[in-house]
Write an enzyme that holds these catalytic residues in place. Structure first.
Site, PDB file in Angstrom:
ATOM      1  N   LYS A   1      36.495 -33.208 -12.201  1.00  0.00           N
ATOM      2  CA  LYS A   1      37.866 -32.779 -12.501  1.00  0.00           C
ATOM      3  C   LYS A   1      38.863 -33.748 -11.898  1.00  0.00           C
ATOM      4  O   LYS A   1      38.670 -34.234 -10.777  1.00  0.00           O
ATOM      5  CB  LYS A   1      38.117 -31.382 -11.934  1.00  0.00           C
ATOM      6  CG  LYS A   1      39.436 -30.775 -12.422  1.00  0.00           C
ATOM      7  CD  LYS A   1      40.059 -29.841 -11.400  1.00  0.00           C
ATOM      8  CE  LYS A   1      40.768 -30.591 -10.299  1.00  0.00           C
ATOM      9  NZ  LYS A   1      41.606 -29.722  -9.431  1.00  0.00           N
TER      10      LYS A   1
ATOM     11  N   GLU B   1      42.937 -32.543 -16.542  1.00  0.00           N
ATOM     12  CA  GLU B   1      43.921 -31.553 -16.087  1.00  0.00           C
ATOM     13  C   GLU B   1      45.333 -32.150 -16.013  1.00  0.00           C
ATOM     14  O   GLU B   1      45.730 -32.694 -14.985  1.00  0.00           O
ATOM     15  CB  GLU B   1      43.535 -30.980 -14.720  1.00  0.00           C
ATOM     16  CG  GLU B   1      44.506 -29.927 -14.227  1.00  0.00           C
ATOM     17  CD  GLU B   1      44.107 -29.304 -12.893  1.00  0.00           C
ATOM     18  OE1 GLU B   1      44.909 -28.528 -12.349  1.00  0.00           O
ATOM     19  OE2 GLU B   1      42.997 -29.591 -12.395  1.00  0.00           O
TER      20      GLU B   1
ATOM     21  N   LYS C   1      42.053 -28.778 -19.127  1.00  0.00           N
ATOM     22  CA  LYS C   1      42.513 -27.769 -18.163  1.00  0.00           C
ATOM     23  C   LYS C   1      44.032 -27.883 -18.035  1.00  0.00           C
ATOM     24  O   LYS C   1      44.538 -28.574 -17.154  1.00  0.00           O
ATOM     25  CB  LYS C   1      41.834 -27.965 -16.808  1.00  0.00           C
ATOM     26  CG  LYS C   1      42.274 -26.933 -15.769  1.00  0.00           C
ATOM     27  CD  LYS C   1      41.539 -27.057 -14.448  1.00  0.00           C
ATOM     28  CE  LYS C   1      42.067 -26.040 -13.455  1.00  0.00           C
ATOM     29  NZ  LYS C   1      41.325 -26.048 -12.167  1.00  0.00           N
TER      30      LYS C   1
ATOM     31  N   ARG D   1      32.779 -23.960   5.383  1.00  0.00           N
ATOM     32  CA  ARG D   1      31.402 -23.822   4.914  1.00  0.00           C
ATOM     33  C   ARG D   1      31.006 -22.351   4.819  1.00  0.00           C
ATOM     34  O   ARG D   1      30.399 -21.922   3.832  1.00  0.00           O
ATOM     35  CB  ARG D   1      30.456 -24.561   5.860  1.00  0.00           C
ATOM     36  CG  ARG D   1      28.969 -24.349   5.566  1.00  0.00           C
ATOM     37  CD  ARG D   1      28.099 -25.189   6.486  1.00  0.00           C
ATOM     38  NE  ARG D   1      26.697 -24.842   6.334  1.00  0.00           N
ATOM     39  CZ  ARG D   1      26.044 -24.008   7.150  1.00  0.00           C
ATOM     40  NH1 ARG D   1      26.668 -23.457   8.176  1.00  0.00           N
ATOM     41  NH2 ARG D   1      24.766 -23.736   6.947  1.00  0.00           N
TER      42      ARG D   1
END
Length: 338
Positions: free
Chosen positions: A137, A178, A220, A48
């Site tokens: 993605k 991708e 991608k 984080r």
């Protein structure tokens, strides 16, 4: 706003001249390897802190149009308490999310792999969208050897990518497709190009079959390069081979091709992208969606210490700026020393 309007708005925000994507979607095992390389133990708080630092880099939105997040990060707040998606939007960057669930062996195809995660994807997308994600993605991989990938692997993975893309668009989420042709091995440039062209052909056949709107997706892919155990190609060779197969395999309706770095060093990834964009006007925007090739210098500068936040941000911003210049063929290796 209709789903189609949402898709168009997101595509327009993602595919901008001079900008690319930051892939900050490393899984827990992958980020652990990255942190280990700079002497940092991976924990939720360290992840984080690091991602908060880099995503709050002043000026990053000048060169980065969107950020691919890991599920954990999408639900986190930055160090100042701002939700990460809100932080990105305020800086002009679109929040995105990695939605596949990893990969494993493909049955009856020794040496090949398939990506998991279609089960429950629609429900997950509803939740991700509520959290602020506007694009997604999904990564499938293709191994190269004299016999790999098998036809089964190419067809099966293309089908999975197309099903994922169709589900995303039905939720108003722009899909990044991708199909990564892996750099592992000692294969030649010619063999990589042969595999990449076969993969592209089957991927777009599957996308057509599933009625995916090509104008509202991003591709991608890998660049065409020799295997990492073979002699390196020049940027000019990478550019020529890559564009040769993409002109034959990618419809002009696709708005953007955002290359992955796939094991290249930060400098190689920038130089190869620059060479590709120096080959003249193409039907698509040719950009970058880099993970390690953008973040590696920042991780080294950070090394797990909040006091190094400024140095980490400067390192990331430099790589983003240089890749932004490579988007128009205006990068020079001399700029690395500036």
């Amino acid at each position: 706003m209709s789903l189609q309007e949402e898709l168009v708005n997101t595509i327009n925000d993602l595919v901008q001249p001079g900008k690319g994507l930051l892939a900050a979607d490393e899984s827990h095992p992958t980020i652990a390897k990255r942190f280990s390389a700079v002497g940092v133990e991976s924990s939720e708080e360290k992840r984080r802190a690091y991602r908060s630092i880099i995503l709050s880099t002043p000026g990053l939105g000048e060169y980065i149009s969107g950020v691919i997040l890991f599920e954990e990060t999408l639900g986190q707040t930055a160090l100042d308490g701002t939700p990460i998606p809100e932080l990105l939007e305020s800086a002009g960057m679109v929040p995105g999310i990695k939605v596949d669930k990893g990969k494993g062996p493909l049955a009856n195809a020794p040496g090949d792999e398939i990506t998991w995660g279609l089960d429950g994807l629609e429900d997950r997308l509803v939740r991700y969208k509520e959290q602020g994600a506007r694009f997604a993605k999904w990564r499938d991989v293709f191994h190269i050897s004299p016999t790999l990938p098998s036809r089964l692997a190419v067809v099966a993975n293309a089908e999975v990518l197309a099903r994922y893309a169709a589900i995303c668009q039905n939720q108003g989420i722009v899909p990044i497709v991708e199909p990564e042709v892996l750099i592992d091995g000692d294969h030649t440039m010619e063999r990589c190009a042969e595999v990449a062209e076969d993969v592209l052909r089957d991927v777009f056949t599957a996308l057509y079959r599933h009625k995916v709107d090509l104008q509202c997706m991003v591709l991608k892919p890998s660049m065409v390069t020799p295997g990492k155990e073979s002699p390196k190609a020049t940027p000019e060779e990478v550019a020529k081979w890559t564009l040769d197969i993409f002109r034959r395999g990618v419809p002009s309706s696709v708005p953007g091709i955002f290359f992955l770095s796939g094991g290249q060093t930060p400098e190689e990834a920038t130089e190869n992208l620059n060479a590709i964009n120096s080959m003249g006007t193409q039907p698509w925007e040719l950009s970058f969606s880099y993970g390690r090739a953008l973040q590696e210098p920042a991780q080294k500068a950070w090394a797990g210490h909040l006091d190094n936040a400024g140095a980490a941000q400067a390192a990331l911003l430099k790589r983003a700026r240089l890749n932004g210049l490579a988007r128009s063929g205006d990068y020079s290796p001399d700029m690395e020393n500036e």
